[in-house]
Motif scaffolding. Structure first.
Motif, PDB file in Angstrom:
ATOM      1  N   SER A  25     -29.542  56.473   7.022  1.00  0.00           N
ATOM      2  CA  SER A  25     -29.188  56.857   5.654  1.00  0.00           C
ATOM      3  C   SER A  25     -27.776  57.410   5.645  1.00  0.00           C
ATOM      4  CB  SER A  25     -30.168  57.913   5.117  1.00  0.00           C
ATOM      5  OG  SER A  25     -29.728  58.425   3.869  1.00  0.00           O
ATOM      6  N   ASN A  26     -26.919  56.814   4.853  1.00  0.00           N
ATOM      7  CA  ASN A  26     -25.522  57.260   4.737  1.00  0.00           C
ATOM      8  C   ASN A  26     -24.874  57.461   6.100  1.00  0.00           C
ATOM      9  OD1 ASN A  26     -25.080  57.316   1.884  1.00  0.00           O
ATOM     10  ND2 ASN A  26     -26.379  59.138   1.755  1.00  0.00           N
ATOM     11  N   GLY A  27     -25.084  56.515   6.986  1.00  0.00           N
ATOM     12  CA  GLY A  27     -24.456  56.540   8.297  1.00  0.00           C
ATOM     13  C   GLY A  27     -25.126  57.415   9.332  1.00  0.00           C
ATOM     14  N   ALA A  28     -26.192  58.111   8.966  1.00  0.00           N
ATOM     15  CA  ALA A  28     -26.895  58.992   9.903  1.00  0.00           C
ATOM     16  C   ALA A  28     -28.217  58.368  10.323  1.00  0.00           C
ATOM     17  CB  ALA A  28     -27.142  60.354   9.264  1.00  0.00           C
ATOM     18  N   ILE A  29     -28.528  58.482  11.606  1.00  0.00           N
ATOM     19  CA  ILE A  29     -29.835  58.045  12.101  1.00  0.00           C
ATOM     20  C   ILE A  29     -30.861  59.127  11.778  1.00  0.00           C
ATOM     21  CG2 ILE A  29     -31.171  57.385  14.129  1.00  0.00           C
ATOM     22  CD1 ILE A  29     -28.558  56.517  15.434  1.00  0.00           C
ATOM     23  N   ILE A  30     -32.004  58.713  11.239  1.00  0.00           N
ATOM     24  CA  ILE A  30     -33.063  59.657  10.892  1.00  0.00           C
ATOM     25  C   ILE A  30     -34.328  59.284  11.646  1.00  0.00           C
ATOM     26  CG2 ILE A  30     -34.562  60.506   9.052  1.00  0.00           C
ATOM     27  CD1 ILE A  30     -32.278  60.175   7.121  1.00  0.00           C
ATOM     28  N   VAL A  31     -34.954  60.266  12.279  1.00  0.00           N
ATOM     29  CA  VAL A  31     -36.270  60.109  12.891  1.00  0.00           C
ATOM     30  C   VAL A  31     -37.173  61.173  12.291  1.00  0.00           C
ATOM     31  CG1 VAL A  31     -37.606  60.195  15.030  1.00  0.00           C
ATOM     32  CG2 VAL A  31     -35.320  59.193  15.031  1.00  0.00           C
ATOM     33  N   ALA A  32     -38.304  60.756  11.722  1.00  0.00           N
ATOM     34  CA  ALA A  32     -39.165  61.685  10.998  1.00  0.00           C
ATOM     35  C   ALA A  32     -40.620  61.531  11.429  1.00  0.00           C
ATOM     36  CB  ALA A  32     -39.045  61.449   9.493  1.00  0.00           C
ATOM     37  N   ALA A  52     -44.151  67.051  11.444  1.00  0.00           N
ATOM     38  CA  ALA A  52     -43.469  66.853  10.164  1.00  0.00           C
ATOM     39  C   ALA A  52     -41.955  66.953  10.320  1.00  0.00           C
ATOM     40  CB  ALA A  52     -43.937  67.892   9.150  1.00  0.00           C
ATOM     41  N   ASP A  53     -41.472  67.191  11.535  1.00  0.00           N
ATOM     42  CA  ASP A  53     -40.038  67.401  11.760  1.00  0.00           C
ATOM     43  C   ASP A  53     -39.208  66.165  11.412  1.00  0.00           C
ATOM     44  OD1 ASP A  53     -40.197  70.073  13.152  1.00  0.00           O
ATOM     45  OD2 ASP A  53     -41.446  68.868  14.478  1.00  0.00           O
ATOM     46  N   ILE A  54     -38.028  66.407  10.872  1.00  0.00           N
ATOM     47  CA  ILE A  54     -37.040  65.363  10.617  1.00  0.00           C
ATOM     48  C   ILE A  54     -35.800  65.669  11.448  1.00  0.00           C
ATOM     49  CG2 ILE A  54     -35.567  64.237   8.916  1.00  0.00           C
ATOM     50  CD1 ILE A  54     -37.574  64.993   6.768  1.00  0.00           C
ATOM     51  N   TYR A  55     -35.363  64.706  12.246  1.00  0.00           N
ATOM     52  CA  TYR A  55     -34.167  64.855  13.069  1.00  0.00           C
ATOM     53  C   TYR A  55     -33.073  63.934  12.529  1.00  0.00           C
ATOM     54  CZ  TYR A  55     -37.688  66.730  16.282  1.00  0.00           C
ATOM     55  OH  TYR A  55     -38.724  67.446  16.837  1.00  0.00           O
ATOM     56  N   SER A  84     -30.476  50.403   0.505  1.00  0.00           N
ATOM     57  CA  SER A  84     -29.239  51.010   0.056  1.00  0.00           C
ATOM     58  C   SER A  84     -28.841  52.102   1.048  1.00  0.00           C
ATOM     59  CB  SER A  84     -29.406  51.563  -1.363  1.00  0.00           C
ATOM     60  OG  SER A  84     -28.175  52.045  -1.859  1.00  0.00           O
ATOM     61  N   GLN A  85     -28.737  53.341   0.613  1.00  0.00           N
ATOM     62  CA  GLN A  85     -28.343  54.435   1.500  1.00  0.00           C
ATOM     63  C   GLN A  85     -29.513  55.365   1.815  1.00  0.00           C
ATOM     64  OE1 GLN A  85     -25.380  54.527   2.964  1.00  0.00           O
ATOM     65  NE2 GLN A  85     -24.861  52.642   1.869  1.00  0.00           N
ATOM     66  N   SER A  86     -30.732  54.868   1.675  1.00  0.00           N
ATOM     67  CA  SER A  86     -31.913  55.700   1.872  1.00  0.00           C
ATOM     68  C   SER A  86     -32.886  55.066   2.856  1.00  0.00           C
ATOM     69  CB  SER A  86     -32.629  55.949   0.536  1.00  0.00           C
ATOM     70  OG  SER A  86     -31.796  56.639  -0.377  1.00  0.00           O
ATOM     71  N   LEU A  87     -33.785  55.899   3.355  1.00  0.00           N
ATOM     72  CA  LEU A  87     -34.863  55.460   4.226  1.00  0.00           C
ATOM     73  C   LEU A  87     -36.171  55.675   3.477  1.00  0.00           C
ATOM     74  CD1 LEU A  87     -35.847  54.572   7.077  1.00  0.00           C
ATOM     75  CD2 LEU A  87     -35.907  56.999   7.686  1.00  0.00           C
ATOM     76  N   ILE A  88     -37.015  54.642   3.416  1.00  0.00           N
ATOM     77  CA  ILE A  88     -38.276  54.733   2.687  1.00  0.00           C
ATOM     78  C   ILE A  88     -39.423  54.756   3.682  1.00  0.00           C
ATOM     79  CG2 ILE A  88     -39.784  53.606   1.004  1.00  0.00           C
ATOM     80  CD1 ILE A  88     -37.305  52.428  -0.295  1.00  0.00           C
ATOM     81  N   LEU A  89     -40.257  55.791   3.593  1.00  0.00           N
ATOM     82  CA  LEU A  89     -41.415  55.962   4.465  1.00  0.00           C
ATOM     83  C   LEU A  89     -42.662  55.519   3.710  1.00  0.00           C
ATOM     84  CD1 LEU A  89     -40.660  59.538   5.867  1.00  0.00           C
ATOM     85  CD2 LEU A  89     -39.534  57.363   6.376  1.00  0.00           C
ATOM     86  N   ILE A  90     -43.469  54.668   4.348  1.00  0.00           N
ATOM     87  CA  ILE A  90     -44.590  54.025   3.657  1.00  0.00           C
ATOM     88  C   ILE A  90     -45.884  54.288   4.409  1.00  0.00           C
ATOM     89  CG2 ILE A  90     -45.511  51.825   2.844  1.00  0.00           C
ATOM     90  CD1 ILE A  90     -42.563  50.797   2.941  1.00  0.00           C
ATOM     91  N   GLY A  91     -46.853  54.905   3.712  1.00  0.00           N
ATOM     92  CA  GLY A  91     -48.176  55.126   4.303  1.00  0.00           C
ATOM     93  C   GLY A  91     -48.133  55.992   5.542  1.00  0.00           C
TER      94      GLY A  91
END
Length: 212
Positions: A25-32, A52-55, A84-91
């Protein structure tokens, strides 16, 4: 063309994570989210723990993972797509079972904050699904359990991100055996759109009613 590999900073969870959501998202790697067995391994009847942590890794050369962010509840084994510039988490699932929530996560680089927005929930609670996004439409493929005898059916749903009020649409699924944990990839060739469902697992019920 060449692919160059390099190591990034280690995720700040000593045991590692299974089933985490991941994307950019917006150039950042996200692990959730994610899960593991922090005390006793699964093979030795250990208890699973859900996170529940987001890194966030916004600049691998100058910083490590940024912490202090959290999902609304622990969750793992869902699908994640970049739109786009977002990450979508599903289920996904946690100790309470499968969930049908869908969440859009956006990294705000200027304020260095995580923004979370709820999107229309899935028609049914599911985990181990695959998903892909093409032209602002999210596609989800997997299996659903129906009836008292654990009958499995293929599910194929879509969500138009430009028309969220319409919610998820049920589409005709692929032919062949039911399967989950598949890799789902979208491709726009410029002439037509293709969706690939690769690999996965079939689930069948044996004579004792156990899933194999």
């Amino acid at each position: 063309e060449k692919i160059t590999w390099e190591e990034l900073p280690v995720i700040p969870n000593a045991q590692g994570l299974s089933g985490a959501f991941a994307g950019v998202s917006n150039g950042a790697i996200i692990v959730a989210g994610g899960s593991n067995f922090p005390q006793t391994p699964e093979g030795k009847a250990g208890s699973r723990f859900w996170y529940a942590d987001i890194y966030v890794l916004s600049d691998a050369e100058q910083e490590g993972w940024q912490t202090g962010f959290s999902l609304k509840e622990p969750l793992a084994y869902g699908a994640s797509v970049i739109s786009s510039q977002s990450l979508i988490l599903i289920g996904g699932s946690n100790a309470a079972g499968n969930h049908k929530q869908v969440t859009q996560i956006t990294w705000e680089a200027a304020s260095r904050k995580i923004n979370q927005v709820s999107l229309p929930p899935l028609p049914h609670a599911l985990s181990f699904v695959g998903a892909a996004e093409m032209d602002e439409i999210v596609y989800v493929a997997g299996i659903q359990t129906v009836g008292e005898r654990s009958e499995f059916i293929n599910i194929f749903w879509s969500l138009n991100l430009n028309n969220l009020e319409a919610g998820w649409e049920s589409l005709k699924p692929w032919e062949g055996p039911v399967r989950n944990r598949a890799v789902v990839v979208g491709q726009n060739t410029g002439y037509r759109k293709n969706l690939y469902i690769i690999g996965g697992e079939a689930q069948i019920e044996d004579e004792k009613g156990e899933i194999q």
